[in-house]
Structures are given as structure tokens and as C-alpha cells.
Design a protein around this motif. Structure first.
Motif, PDB file in Angstrom:
ATOM      1  N   ALA A  14       0.238  -1.437   0.184  1.00 32.11           N
ATOM      2  CA  ALA A  14      -0.127  -0.023  -0.323  1.00 32.11           C
ATOM      3  C   ALA A  14       0.645   0.883  -0.378  1.00 32.11           C
ATOM      4  O   ALA A  14       2.236   1.270   0.825  1.00 32.11           O
ATOM      5  N   VAL A  77      -1.355  -2.292   3.782  1.00 31.60           N
ATOM      6  CA  VAL A  77      -2.046  -3.029   2.367  1.00 31.60           C
ATOM      7  C   VAL A  77      -1.438  -4.748   1.921  1.00 31.60           C
ATOM      8  O   VAL A  77      -1.785  -5.471   1.977  1.00 31.60           O
ATOM      9  N   LEU A 215      -8.379  -5.243  -2.619  1.00 33.29           N
ATOM     10  CA  LEU A 215      -7.382  -3.920  -2.787  1.00 33.29           C
ATOM     11  C   LEU A 215      -8.943  -3.502  -4.154  1.00 33.29           C
ATOM     12  O   LEU A 215      -8.785  -2.081  -4.933  1.00 33.29           O
TER      13      LEU A 215
END
Length: 347
Positions: A14, A77, A215
Motif C-alpha cells: 500500500a 496493504v 484491494l
């Protein structure tokens, strides 16, 4: 932005189609506290943090030292991607009905600077010197998840309640829980908060992201408490936002990259033409951009006017692949993101 490290299909890091919301009580400012349609939309749940004193306490906890020590949310992430591979979601990103919500001017009235050396050239992660409204509407968000303090980027967007901030799903939700102590600092610059520190009263992410941290649906909104009776958009303005728009548009991305070689203290940007994800096969679009962790959640604009600092938000900084550190990826704003926005706008 975070870099993914797992399979070639999606080794991301991320920097869902129902909705989930969690109410947070929080002070507005330290200075003044007064595709389907997927799963059913979840309602907001009150947390019981309602009084001015309780809200002020959230702001007071975010000292300058604590803000400087916050970890870029990009690390979340990597964790989300690992969990995602354990429980693959079958949701498709749906285009939905095209919709454009116009932006709003704010009282801050930041004048356009017109200082960009090459306003038509592509940028890959350089300081924004052009002034304009984007300087006021973009900021940093600070929050706590799993006992760790994190920092991401975010932006004020037009909404019915004049109080909506767009950021990444991984900047509000992780490991089965929502963030706490969530605050937004619009116009953050070198440790200053020119428009105060605003607290969230609600967080909303897509049900797909809440269910499996997918995501492709890394989209979230924070609904902020007013400061001295004034909503956020009245103070800093709000950028336009759109859903179901064409792909492959010229795009400007903004954020506060904090991982080396950046320090997270000033607004940076990238610009270029968005393109499909041919590396990992996600439904996201890629943009040549070297911004690093801390820029997660920062806005992507189509039709951005460099003279006024205004544009239409069509995505956000989400992730990158470890095998290509020159590209940032952002989720497509389709039907599921649109439903999430509608919940936030009405909250």
C-alpha cells in the motif's frame, strides 16, 4: 503507497459491494470543539463518544510528536494482501450509472499560485507548487489500528452533508476492526494545521473491503464532526467526485509520501495517463508515480485544472507492485464505490 510482495498476479503493497459504516465520536478541532450490487448496506453504529470533552480528547491525543511517529498506512496493504489470498472474493467491479458531483468552493479561498515550472509535463512524485484549492482540500489522516498509530493521505469531497473525506479502505479498516482516534488535518504543511484538526464521527468502507480486504475495492470515506458549527466543506471547500467514468484519462494524483526519499511533510503530485493493470490483472488503473508510503488514500483527479487546483475525483492512491516501483495503482470508482459514497454523504 505500499508494495505488494506475494504472487506475480498481485504482489502488492500500500502507500466491497455492500457497505459498512462505523460511527466515531470525535472533536472537530483542538482550537474549536463546540456490479452488482453486492451485499446489503450496513447501517452506522454509534460508539458513544459524543460530548465536546470526549471529542477534544481525541484531538489532544494527537500531539506533534505522536503525528511524527505515525507509521505510513502502506504497511496495512501488505497485511491486507496476505489475508486477501487466504480468502479470495468473487466480486466484480461494476461500472454502475455514470454520476458526477460538482465540487464546492470554501471560505479558505486559497489563491492559485501558477508556479508550476512545466504545467503540461508529466510529473512522477514532485512537490506541488501550483497553489489552488487542492492545497486546502488535501491533507493527512492519522488513526490507530491494532494499537499502532498510522498516517495516510485524504481529500475533502463534495457530499450532501458537506463533511465527507475520501481515503483508502486500508486507512480506516483492518484485521476485522475499524480505526480509532481518526483525525483529518486539511492543508497540512511542514507540521502545521492551517485549518485545524478535524475528528471523524463515522467511517464507511465498501463491504467487499470489509469482508476480505479486496484491494479492488480499497475505497473509504470519513464523515467529520463540524468545527465551531461549520462543516468541513464550508471551510476548505470540496473537490468534485465521479463514478462510472471512462478509463484511461489524464490523471493528477496527490498525497503526502512519507517513506524515503520523502518525509511526509509536504504535498506532492504525479500526473500522466491512467492505464490498465497488465502486471497483476486487477481491475485497478496504474499511473506512473514514485510516491511512497504515506500517500495512500490521496486523490486522483480527472480534468484537473492546474491554475485553480480543482478537479473531479475518480480514484485514489492504493498500492504498487514490488517488481515495479514506478507505478501507483488506484481502484476504479464504479457502482460499489458509488454506493459507499452515498452512505457517507447521507450520514
Amino acid at each position: 503507497m505500499t508494495q505488494r510482495t506475494s504472487s506475480p498476479r498481485r504482489s502488492r503493497t500500500a502507500v466491497g459491494a455492500g457497505l459498512a459504516a462505523l460511527l466515531l465520536g470525535a472533536p472537530a478541532s483542538a482550537a474549536a470543539v463546540t456490479g452488482a450490487p453486492a451485499a446489503p448496506v450496513a447501517g452506522a453504529a454509534a460508539t458513544g463518544v459524543d460530548t465536546a470533552d470526549e471529542r477534544r480528547a481525541v484531538v489532544d491525543r494527537w500531539t506533534p510528536e505522536r503525528m511524527r511517529a505515525a507509521v505510513p498506512g502502506s504497511s496495512l496493504v501488505e497485511e491486507a494482501d496476505a489475508r486477501r489470498h487466504l480468502e479470495e472474493a468473487a466480486s466484480d467491479v461494476l461500472a454502475g450509472a455514470p454520476e458526477v458531483v460538482d465540487g464546492l468552493p470554501g471560505a479558505a479561498g486559497r489563491a492559485a499560485g501558477g508556479l508550476l515550472a512545466a504545467p503540461t509535463a508529466d510529473a512522477t512524485g514532485v512537490p506541488w507548487t501550483g497553489g489552488g484549492q487542492v492545497v486546502d482540500t488535501t491533507g493527512k489522516v492519522f488513526f490507530t489500528l491494532g494499537g499502532v498509530d498510522y498516517v495516510c493521505s485524504a481529500s475533502s469531497v463534495a457530499a450532501d452533508n458537506l463533511s465527507a473525506v475520501l481515503t483508502a479502505g486500508h486507512c480506516v479498516f483492518g484485521e476485522g476492526e475499524y480505526a480509532t482516534d481518526f483525525v483529518f488535518v486539511p492543508g497540512y504543511d511542514e507540521g502545521t494545521a492551517p485549518h485545524g484538526v478535524w475528528t471523524a464521527r463515522a467511517l464507511v468502507t465498501t463491504p467487499q473491503y470489509e469482508a476480505s480486504e479486496d484491494l479492488d475495492f480499497d475505497v473509504a470515506f470519513a464523515v467529520l464532526s463540524p468545527v465551531a458549527g461549520r462543516p468541513l466543506a464550508d471551510v476548505v471547500g470540496a473537490q468534485g467526485i465521479a463514478f462510472g467514468q471512462p478509463r484511461g484519462e489524464r490523471t493528477h494524483a496527490f498525497g503526502y509520501p512519507a517513506a524515503a526519499p520523502y518525509d511526509g511533510e509536504s504535498l506532492h503530485f504525479c500526473s500522466g495517463t491512467a492505464r490498465p493493470d497488465t502486471l497483476g490483472g486487477s481491475a485497478d488503473q496504474g499511473l506512473t508515480c514514485a510516491m511512497t508510503g504515506g500517500s495512500s488514500g490521496g486523490p486522483w483527479y480527472s480534468g484537473f485544472d492546474e491554475a485553480t487546483g480543482t478537479g473531479t475525483t475518480t480514484s485514489l492512491n492504493s498500492f504498487g507492485y514490488v517488481v515495479d516501483l514506478t507505478t501507483m495503482y488506484g481502484p476504479y470508482f464504479g457502482a460499489q464505490a458509488q454506493e459507499t459514497y452515498e452512505v457517507a454523504s447521507a450520514s
